[in-house]
Scaffold this active site. Structure first.
Site, short mmCIF file in Angstrom:
data_model
loop_
_atom_site.label_atom_id
_atom_site.label_comp_id
_atom_site.label_asym_id
_atom_site.label_seq_id
_atom_site.Cartn_x
_atom_site.Cartn_y
_atom_site.Cartn_z
N HIS A 193 37.65 -72.72 55.33
CA HIS A 193 37.40 -71.63 54.39
C HIS A 193 38.77 -71.03 54.02
CE1 HIS A 193 36.21 -68.01 52.55
NE2 HIS A 193 36.32 -67.24 53.61
N ASN B 241 40.31 -66.15 48.09
CA ASN B 241 39.10 -66.39 48.88
C ASN B 241 37.90 -66.27 47.94
OD1 ASN B 241 36.82 -66.08 50.47
ND2 ASN B 241 37.76 -64.64 51.91
N CYS C 86 30.75 -66.30 53.23
CA CYS C 86 31.75 -67.38 53.10
C CYS C 86 31.31 -68.66 53.81
CB CYS C 86 33.09 -66.92 53.67
SG CYS C 86 33.64 -65.36 52.98
#
Ligand code: UT7
Length: 329
Positions: free
Chosen positions: A256, A286, A116
């Protein structure tokens, strides 16, 4: 000694596939419900690639849009960095696939595996290489087909992830998007909290491994949760300490898109107006390395920041890894 060059972001682009996976769709796959998912994560839907789409396909869309947005010519691009943990193949790199697809014949190309954190880490690499004078026009992409590694039998993880890609063109600073500060870090001791056990050299992808779903993501959600809250807060506090800005100076913080509870909890002790935190995880979930560049491009095109705005990017994820960047747009 030659002075180091400053770097700036000249253009951005993003792409999210059309297919929607809603919380109601997930209710049909695992024992979960919309109320649980919304209250624990803030997520309502995510996008998934079509059966014939791979990471390079969505990366190609995002990259084409970033190139068009920046106005650079394809032949000017001299490096492609693709951040992904879901490459099309183990070999060749997704960056090389894109180099051929986009006809970027003057570009060197490589992938980075920083989960990520990948896009922000990629920006930081690009900034350093521009500063050193090694490259002049770098295409940085964060692209992820998380649906290819998510285990849709595991309700503890499958509710979180979606597919998307985002990209940026990084050049020597010429008046736009100056990268003021970068920071990247890792703590490999926490690596096993998010792992795809099979498919690498430690455990090749055998029939037995596939039967046990070991080619899919296994996540210790609570461990990652605690890490994410603490690291996110530290990244913001340390960025402000390094640069001398106050939290109230930040015009837009783009984190994020991990989980709304993590974001709210991390920022509860930082003096920043919630209206200045960009959130799109309710619509995209996500998307790992796709998350920050998708949000950056969306926020920019929605006018959430303008020329002169101070924009902070903060990311963290598997590895464990983390990175932050501060940009004077
Ligand atoms: O980029 C980084 C990627 N990783 C992450 O973002 C993971 C970070 N962690 C999280 O976001 C959260 O830990 C989760 C959303 C994964 C889980 O939320 P939680 O509040 O930490 O729940 P929990 O794991 O403590 O589970 C609470 C309960 C359990 O039931 P019992 O044992 O209390 O009866 C779980 O079995 O909720 C249950 N549960 C669910 N129930 C309905 C777990 N997943 C689900 C679900 N639907 N999808």
């Amino acid at each position: 000694m030659t002075a180091l060059r400053e770097a700036g972001i000249l253009g951005t682009g993003s792409y999210a596939p059309e297919r929607i996976l809603s919380n109601l769709d997930l209710e049909k796959l695992v024992e979960t419900n919309d109320e649980w998912i919304v209250s624990r994560t803030g997520m309502r839907e995510r996008r998934l690639v079509a059966p014939d789409q791979a990471t390079s396909d969505i990366a190609c869309e995002a990259a084409s849009r970033a190139i068009a947005d920046s106005g650079v010519k394809a032949l000017e691009i001299d490096l492609i960095i693709v951040a992904t943990v879901t490459p099309d193949h183990q070999v060749p790199s997704t960056a090389c696939i894109l180099q051929a697809r986009l006809g970027l014949v003057n570009a060197s190309a490589f992938d980075i595996n920083v989960a990520c954190t990948g896009f922000v880490a990629g920006l930081n690499i690009a900034r350093s290489l521009i500063a050193a004078g090694a490259y002049n026009c770098i295409l940085v992409i964060g692209a992820e087909t998380m649906s290819s590694i998510v285990n849709y039998k595991d309700r503890g993880s499958c509710i979180l992830f979606g597919d998307a890609a985002g990209a940026a063109i990084v050049v020597p600073f010429a008046g736009q998007g100056k990268i003021l500060d970068i920071h990247t870090g890792a703590d490999g001791t926490g690596g096993m909290s998010m792992v795809v056990p099979a498919g690498g050299s430690r455990k090749p992808c055998t029939l037995e491994a596939v039967a046990n779903d070991e080619h899919k993501l296994i996540m210790k959600g609570n461990e990652v949760y605690k890490f994410a809250v603490a690291k996110f807060r530290d990244l913001v506090v340390e960025q402000l300490a390094r640069t001398g800005y106050k939290a109230s100076d930040i015009d837009l913080l783009i984190p994020h898109q991990v989980n709304l509870r993590i974001i709210e909890s991390a920022l509860s002790r930082i003096e920043i107006d919630p209206a200045r935190i960009y959130i799109n995880l309710d619509r995209f979930g996500n998307t790992s390395a796709g998350s920050v560049p998708l949000a950056l491009d969306e926020a920019r095109k929605a006018g959430r920041f303008q020329s002169g705005s101070l924009v902070s990017l903060v990311a963290f994820g598997a590895g464990l890894t983390w990175a932050s960047t501060l940009i004077r747009w």
